[in-house]
Design a protein around this motif. Sequence first.
Motif, PDB file in Angstrom:
ATOM      1  N   ASN A 171      -2.603 -42.940  34.455  1.00  0.00           N
ATOM      2  CA  ASN A 171      -1.260 -42.477  34.778  1.00  0.00           C
ATOM      3  C   ASN A 171      -0.269 -43.611  34.530  1.00  0.00           C
ATOM      4  O   ASN A 171      -0.336 -44.651  35.193  1.00  0.00           O
ATOM      5  N   PRO A 172       0.662 -43.437  33.606  1.00  0.00           N
ATOM      6  CA  PRO A 172       1.605 -44.530  33.307  1.00  0.00           C
ATOM      7  C   PRO A 172       2.466 -44.927  34.497  1.00  0.00           C
ATOM      8  O   PRO A 172       2.958 -46.050  34.557  1.00  0.00           O
ATOM      9  N   LEU A 173       2.649 -44.014  35.461  1.00  0.00           N
ATOM     10  CA  LEU A 173       3.464 -44.333  36.634  1.00  0.00           C
ATOM     11  C   LEU A 173       2.815 -45.400  37.507  1.00  0.00           C
ATOM     12  O   LEU A 173       3.493 -46.043  38.300  1.00  0.00           O
ATOM     13  N   GLY A 174       1.500 -45.582  37.347  1.00  0.00           N
ATOM     14  CA  GLY A 174       0.804 -46.574  38.165  1.00  0.00           C
ATOM     15  C   GLY A 174       0.411 -47.807  37.392  1.00  0.00           C
ATOM     16  O   GLY A 174      -0.385 -48.618  37.881  1.00  0.00           O
ATOM     17  N   LEU A 175       0.966 -47.958  36.185  1.00  0.00           N
ATOM     18  CA  LEU A 175       0.658 -49.119  35.352  1.00  0.00           C
ATOM     19  C   LEU A 175       1.818 -50.107  35.334  1.00  0.00           C
ATOM     20  O   LEU A 175       2.985 -49.707  35.419  1.00  0.00           O
ATOM     21  N   HIS A 176       1.480 -51.357  35.194  1.00  0.00           N
ATOM     22  CA  HIS A 176       2.484 -52.426  35.139  1.00  0.00           C
ATOM     23  C   HIS A 176       2.077 -53.336  33.977  1.00  0.00           C
ATOM     24  O   HIS A 176       1.253 -54.238  34.140  1.00  0.00           O
ATOM     25  N   ILE A 177       2.606 -53.070  32.782  1.00  0.00           N
ATOM     26  CA  ILE A 177       2.173 -53.752  31.559  1.00  0.00           C
ATOM     27  C   ILE A 177       3.220 -54.776  31.146  1.00  0.00           C
ATOM     28  O   ILE A 177       4.407 -54.447  31.042  1.00  0.00           O
ATOM     29  N   ARG A 178       2.759 -55.988  30.880  1.00  0.00           N
ATOM     30  CA  ARG A 178       3.658 -57.056  30.465  1.00  0.00           C
ATOM     31  C   ARG A 178       3.055 -57.826  29.288  1.00  0.00           C
ATOM     32  O   ARG A 178       1.859 -58.108  29.281  1.00  0.00           O
ATOM     33  N   SER A 179       3.901 -58.168  28.320  1.00  0.00           N
ATOM     34  CA  SER A 179       3.487 -58.978  27.178  1.00  0.00           C
ATOM     35  C   SER A 179       4.174 -60.340  27.271  1.00  0.00           C
ATOM     36  O   SER A 179       5.313 -60.437  27.748  1.00  0.00           O
ATOM     37  N   PHE A 180       3.493 -61.356  26.799  1.00  0.00           N
ATOM     38  CA  PHE A 180       4.026 -62.711  26.854  1.00  0.00           C
ATOM     39  C   PHE A 180       4.061 -63.327  25.460  1.00  0.00           C
ATOM     40  O   PHE A 180       3.024 -63.490  24.821  1.00  0.00           O
ATOM     41  N   GLY A 181       5.285 -63.629  25.016  1.00  0.00           N
ATOM     42  CA  GLY A 181       5.466 -64.323  23.758  1.00  0.00           C
ATOM     43  C   GLY A 181       5.861 -65.760  24.023  1.00  0.00           C
ATOM     44  O   GLY A 181       5.634 -66.286  25.122  1.00  0.00           O
ATOM     45  N   PRO A 182       6.473 -66.418  23.046  1.00  0.00           N
ATOM     46  CA  PRO A 182       6.963 -67.776  23.283  1.00  0.00           C
ATOM     47  C   PRO A 182       7.921 -67.780  24.465  1.00  0.00           C
ATOM     48  O   PRO A 182       8.734 -66.871  24.616  1.00  0.00           O
ATOM     49  N   PRO A 183       7.849 -68.777  25.337  1.00  0.00           N
ATOM     50  CA  PRO A 183       8.727 -68.804  26.509  1.00  0.00           C
ATOM     51  C   PRO A 183      10.197 -68.913  26.126  1.00  0.00           C
ATOM     52  O   PRO A 183      10.548 -69.565  25.138  1.00  0.00           O
ATOM     53  N   LEU A 196      -6.058 -46.254  44.468  1.00  0.00           N
ATOM     54  CA  LEU A 196      -5.477 -47.583  44.654  1.00  0.00           C
ATOM     55  C   LEU A 196      -4.026 -47.477  45.110  1.00  0.00           C
ATOM     56  O   LEU A 196      -3.594 -48.137  46.060  1.00  0.00           O
ATOM     57  N   TYR A 197      -3.278 -46.612  44.431  1.00  0.00           N
ATOM     58  CA  TYR A 197      -1.859 -46.436  44.750  1.00  0.00           C
ATOM     59  C   TYR A 197      -1.680 -45.796  46.124  1.00  0.00           C
ATOM     60  O   TYR A 197      -0.826 -46.219  46.913  1.00  0.00           O
ATOM     61  N   ALA A 198      -2.501 -44.778  46.408  1.00  0.00           N
ATOM     62  CA  ALA A 198      -2.372 -44.072  47.689  1.00  0.00           C
ATOM     63  C   ALA A 198      -2.647 -45.006  48.862  1.00  0.00           C
ATOM     64  O   ALA A 198      -1.940 -44.981  49.877  1.00  0.00           O
ATOM     65  N   SER A 199      -3.674 -45.843  48.711  1.00  0.00           N
ATOM     66  CA  SER A 199      -4.009 -46.784  49.782  1.00  0.00           C
ATOM     67  C   SER A 199      -2.885 -47.791  49.983  1.00  0.00           C
ATOM     68  O   SER A 199      -2.554 -48.162  51.112  1.00  0.00           O
ATOM     69  N   TYR A 246      -0.858 -51.084  42.068  1.00  0.00           N
ATOM     70  CA  TYR A 246      -0.722 -50.895  40.627  1.00  0.00           C
ATOM     71  C   TYR A 246      -1.867 -51.552  39.863  1.00  0.00           C
ATOM     72  O   TYR A 246      -2.490 -52.506  40.337  1.00  0.00           O
ATOM     73  N   VAL A 247      -2.095 -51.027  38.672  1.00  0.00           N
ATOM     74  CA  VAL A 247      -2.985 -51.678  37.705  1.00  0.00           C
ATOM     75  C   VAL A 247      -2.087 -52.443  36.738  1.00  0.00           C
ATOM     76  O   VAL A 247      -1.293 -51.848  36.008  1.00  0.00           O
ATOM     77  N   GLY A 248      -2.182 -53.750  36.759  1.00  0.00           N
ATOM     78  CA  GLY A 248      -1.400 -54.577  35.854  1.00  0.00           C
ATOM     79  C   GLY A 248      -2.192 -54.918  34.608  1.00  0.00           C
ATOM     80  O   GLY A 248      -3.412 -55.054  34.656  1.00  0.00           O
ATOM     81  N   PHE A 296     -13.473 -51.121  39.485  1.00  0.00           N
ATOM     82  CA  PHE A 296     -12.998 -50.173  40.493  1.00  0.00           C
ATOM     83  C   PHE A 296     -14.132 -49.747  41.417  1.00  0.00           C
ATOM     84  O   PHE A 296     -13.944 -49.629  42.636  1.00  0.00           O
ATOM     85  N   ASP A 297     -15.312 -49.513  40.848  1.00  0.00           N
ATOM     86  CA  ASP A 297     -16.454 -49.107  41.671  1.00  0.00           C
ATOM     87  C   ASP A 297     -16.754 -50.153  42.734  1.00  0.00           C
ATOM     88  O   ASP A 297     -17.081 -49.823  43.884  1.00  0.00           O
ATOM     89  N   ALA A 298     -16.638 -51.432  42.354  1.00  0.00           N
ATOM     90  CA  ALA A 298     -16.930 -52.519  43.294  1.00  0.00           C
ATOM     91  C   ALA A 298     -15.909 -52.579  44.428  1.00  0.00           C
ATOM     92  O   ALA A 298     -16.204 -53.088  45.510  1.00  0.00           O
ATOM     93  N   LEU A 299     -14.710 -52.056  44.191  1.00  0.00           N
ATOM     94  CA  LEU A 299     -13.675 -52.050  45.235  1.00  0.00           C
ATOM     95  C   LEU A 299     -13.943 -50.990  46.293  1.00  0.00           C
ATOM     96  O   LEU A 299     -13.356 -51.023  47.382  1.00  0.00           O
ATOM     97  N   ASP A 300     -14.823 -50.022  45.963  1.00  0.00           N
ATOM     98  CA  ASP A 300     -15.201 -48.976  46.919  1.00  0.00           C
ATOM     99  C   ASP A 300     -13.964 -48.290  47.492  1.00  0.00           C
ATOM    100  O   ASP A 300     -13.783 -48.184  48.708  1.00  0.00           O
ATOM    101  N   LEU A 301     -13.115 -47.809  46.590  1.00  0.00           N
ATOM    102  CA  LEU A 301     -11.874 -47.165  47.002  1.00  0.00           C
ATOM    103  C   LEU A 301     -12.110 -45.742  47.502  1.00  0.00           C
ATOM    104  O   LEU A 301     -13.129 -45.123  47.204  1.00  0.00           O
ATOM    105  N   GLY A 302     -11.159 -45.232  48.214  1.00  0.00           N
ATOM    106  CA  GLY A 302     -11.177 -43.845  48.665  1.00  0.00           C
ATOM    107  C   GLY A 302      -9.770 -43.434  49.029  1.00  0.00           C
ATOM    108  O   GLY A 302      -8.870 -44.273  49.146  1.00  0.00           O
ATOM    109  N   TYR A 303      -9.564 -42.153  49.179  1.00  0.00           N
ATOM    110  CA  TYR A 303      -8.246 -41.692  49.615  1.00  0.00           C
ATOM    111  C   TYR A 303      -8.077 -42.002  51.107  1.00  0.00           C
ATOM    112  O   TYR A 303      -8.986 -41.780  51.900  1.00  0.00           O
TER     113      TYR A 303
END
Length: 314
Positions: free
Chosen positions: A115-127, A59-62, A149-151, A280-287
Amino acid sequence: MRELLRVAPGDRAVDLAGIDPRSTPGLPLAAGRGGRRREWARRQVELLGAKLGRQQEMLYASAKQGLGSETPTSAPSQAGAQLGGDRPRRVLLVLQAMDCGGKDGTIKRVAGAMNPLGLHIRSFGPPTAEELRHDFLWRIRRALPPPGYVGIFNRSHYEDVLVARVEGLVDEATWRGRYDTINEFERELADNSVTLVKVMLHISYAEQGERLLERLTDPTKHWKYNPSDLDTRARWDDYQAAYAEALRRCRTDAAPWFVVPADRKWYRDWAVAHLLRETFDALDLGYPAADFDVERERERLRDEGLGERGVNER
């Protein structure tokens, strides 16, 4: 698993009470019985994690190649700005659950294998005060994962039709109008190469009580407990009704909902990992193919004195 756990399309009511939080849909006979299933599931999550890591890299390479001179970035200000046009793909896992539902644990065990380098993690509390000055999707847009990225969202825009509804933070006309706004937003994401995986981790009232008691019993978990948790627990039925309507109103083809029985933590992790793998399989990814002359670059290296023997020995 996507078919087994998906909230069926249509306008029929969603019956959460009819989904056993201790059930294990799709678990194969190879998992064995009793405690053996737990160990089997943990090994499978590790194996699935390796596969997810490889898909994540594709995903990242593409995305990197598709952006040309640009480089995928995890900066929130860039993530929101990059929505629109023909952009490289990105995947967004949305986790919703009642308190103690296992969102943090799922992220730790499933995303932890990637791989944490390709992750984008966010938490949402009270605004925050700033966020309240904007529409409810403003902070969500700013937190979207960049291309490639995988969010992962720990809670999400659905808090604005769950907490806002049950706690009376806005009037009924406002929260009811948000369902259509959410569907339009998620359609926009799908049209711009964002693949959504929306998961409700479904736990029972009894299991939540046990997990809250564990937090009060174990001093290392006191930080996870908030006295307001019991106030929220007292409105369990109201929250279940709010979840059921959110699932019903926002179960679109572009962004389907999945309900994962989550009383058994090992099954929860295994099921979410499978949902991601099938996505991911449904996305049919490749390098991506090289956009340069590979043989010419090899010749340049040889001209600099790095022969084939040296490469092979490494």
